[in-house]
Design a protein around this motif. Sequence first.
Motif, mmCIF file in Angstrom:
data_model
loop_
_atom_site.group_PDB
_atom_site.id
_atom_site.type_symbol
_atom_site.label_atom_id
_atom_site.label_comp_id
_atom_site.label_asym_id
_atom_site.label_seq_id
_atom_site.Cartn_x
_atom_site.Cartn_y
_atom_site.Cartn_z
ATOM 1 N N HIS A 9 30.126 26.871 31.151
ATOM 2 C CA HIS A 9 31.396 27.342 31.685
ATOM 3 C C HIS A 9 32.204 27.952 30.548
ATOM 4 O O HIS A 9 32.353 27.352 29.486
ATOM 5 C CB HIS A 9 32.174 26.186 32.327
ATOM 6 C CG HIS A 9 31.560 25.725 33.605
ATOM 7 N ND1 HIS A 9 32.068 26.049 34.833
ATOM 8 C CD2 HIS A 9 30.446 24.983 33.853
ATOM 9 C CE1 HIS A 9 31.310 25.522 35.782
ATOM 10 N NE2 HIS A 9 30.318 24.870 35.208
ATOM 11 N N HIS A 261 26.689 34.726 43.660
ATOM 12 C CA HIS A 261 28.077 34.707 44.136
ATOM 13 C C HIS A 261 28.107 34.147 45.552
ATOM 14 O O HIS A 261 27.165 34.330 46.338
ATOM 15 C CB HIS A 261 28.682 36.115 44.107
ATOM 16 C CG HIS A 261 29.159 36.535 42.742
ATOM 17 N ND1 HIS A 261 30.336 36.084 42.181
ATOM 18 C CD2 HIS A 261 28.607 37.370 41.828
ATOM 19 C CE1 HIS A 261 30.480 36.621 40.986
ATOM 20 N NE2 HIS A 261 29.449 37.408 40.741
ATOM 21 N N ASP A 284 34.732 35.126 45.399
ATOM 22 C CA ASP A 284 34.593 33.674 45.243
ATOM 23 C C ASP A 284 35.380 33.180 44.022
ATOM 24 O O ASP A 284 35.233 32.015 43.628
ATOM 25 C CB ASP A 284 33.124 33.261 45.137
ATOM 26 C CG ASP A 284 32.399 33.964 43.992
ATOM 27 O OD1 ASP A 284 33.038 34.745 43.264
ATOM 28 O OD2 ASP A 284 31.179 33.730 43.830
ATOM 29 N N SER A 285 36.203 34.064 43.441
ATOM 30 C CA SER A 285 37.060 33.736 42.281
ATOM 31 C C SER A 285 36.258 33.476 41.016
ATOM 32 O O SER A 285 36.776 32.908 40.062
ATOM 33 C CB SER A 285 37.966 32.520 42.565
ATOM 34 O OG SER A 285 38.682 32.706 43.757
ATOM 35 N N GLN A 286 35.000 33.879 40.994
ATOM 36 C CA GLN A 286 34.170 33.598 39.830
ATOM 37 C C GLN A 286 33.757 34.864 39.088
ATOM 38 O O GLN A 286 33.474 35.901 39.706
ATOM 39 C CB GLN A 286 32.905 32.841 40.260
ATOM 40 C CG GLN A 286 33.217 31.434 40.762
ATOM 41 C CD GLN A 286 31.997 30.548 40.770
ATOM 42 O OE1 GLN A 286 30.899 31.002 41.084
ATOM 43 N NE2 GLN A 286 32.168 29.291 40.420
ATOM 44 N N SER A 308 35.823 30.310 36.477
ATOM 45 C CA SER A 308 36.528 30.272 37.760
ATOM 46 C C SER A 308 37.986 30.653 37.552
ATOM 47 O O SER A 308 38.682 30.056 36.728
ATOM 48 C CB SER A 308 36.448 28.879 38.381
ATOM 49 O OG SER A 308 35.105 28.557 38.689
#
Length: 339
Positions: A9, A261, A284-286, A308
Amino acid sequence: MENSTQESHLRSDNSVTYESPYPLYAMALSSSSPARTRHHRIAVGSFIEEFSNRVDILSFDPETLALNSHPSLSFDHPYPPTKLMFQPSSLNKSSDLLASSGDYLRLWEVRDNSIEPISVFNNSKTSEFCAPLTSFDWNDIEPRRIGTSSIDTTCTIWDIDKGAVETQLIAHDKEVYDIAWGEARVFASVSADGSVRIFDLRDKEHSTIIYESPQPDTPLLRLAWNKQDLRYMATILMDSNKVVILDIRSPTMPVAELERHRASVNAIAWAPQSYRHICSAGDDSQALIWELPTVAGPNGIDPMSMYSAGSEINQLQWSAALPDWIAIAFSSKMQLLKV
């Protein structure tokens, strides 16, 4: 990547956020920093559904992580800009050239404490009205050339030094949504007709279709040409969670489809200094970073890292001058992510 448990991440402590008074869409990162300072310029455009919109110029210092706006470098823009882009290689270190698309292609000179409009490029000989421009790309090999794409099915190549049209092509059967340069005289475009086409200015009568949507007339929205390896490009389909990777040597069949996604993909950008890495972002805000296999293989590729955001990401840029930084826009925020 073997499986998604290996995803890393992108850490939020490695991000810097600018909050605008307006919803944001268009965004550009300067490809060079002024010789006098360490600061890099970033342009962000508002997305307000009315005539009057704004473009703000920010400065970013990657060492101190300071991100500052400059009220003297903010200007009104007619309609929301569909794209912003700084001149790829700025020879004049005292100022930057910024291009914007919307109703017309416009050029602006960004100085230390002011912005001056330089040119408005209007291809309509008969009327003050013209078909809106969906996108454009600045030729980084011959920076006098800018190619624009329009809803009127055409692509127009401008010689900005002469302020004249070099050529205009009916590129597709429907609206053209994006355009990207490969070489000095070669560009590609994507359209609502669902095709990716390559054009060579030395042979304007012909184009090469290298991909078509699996479902007829599913629009292709974005196109990114891999500047480190011109054999590869990427495109995205309307309302699809896939990023389609193409090899122009083997038309029609994608070499990879990236499908992790969980909602529609809105933006893609190749890494400026690595031919195997690409970033995608979506509803998907990613934001996902992918490492492509060296040999075209089965699908099922997992992203190598992910970030994210607070809401749907609608724009993404990977900085050529600062290859460790990716910029994303969502809602009224522009965020810089250290990768």
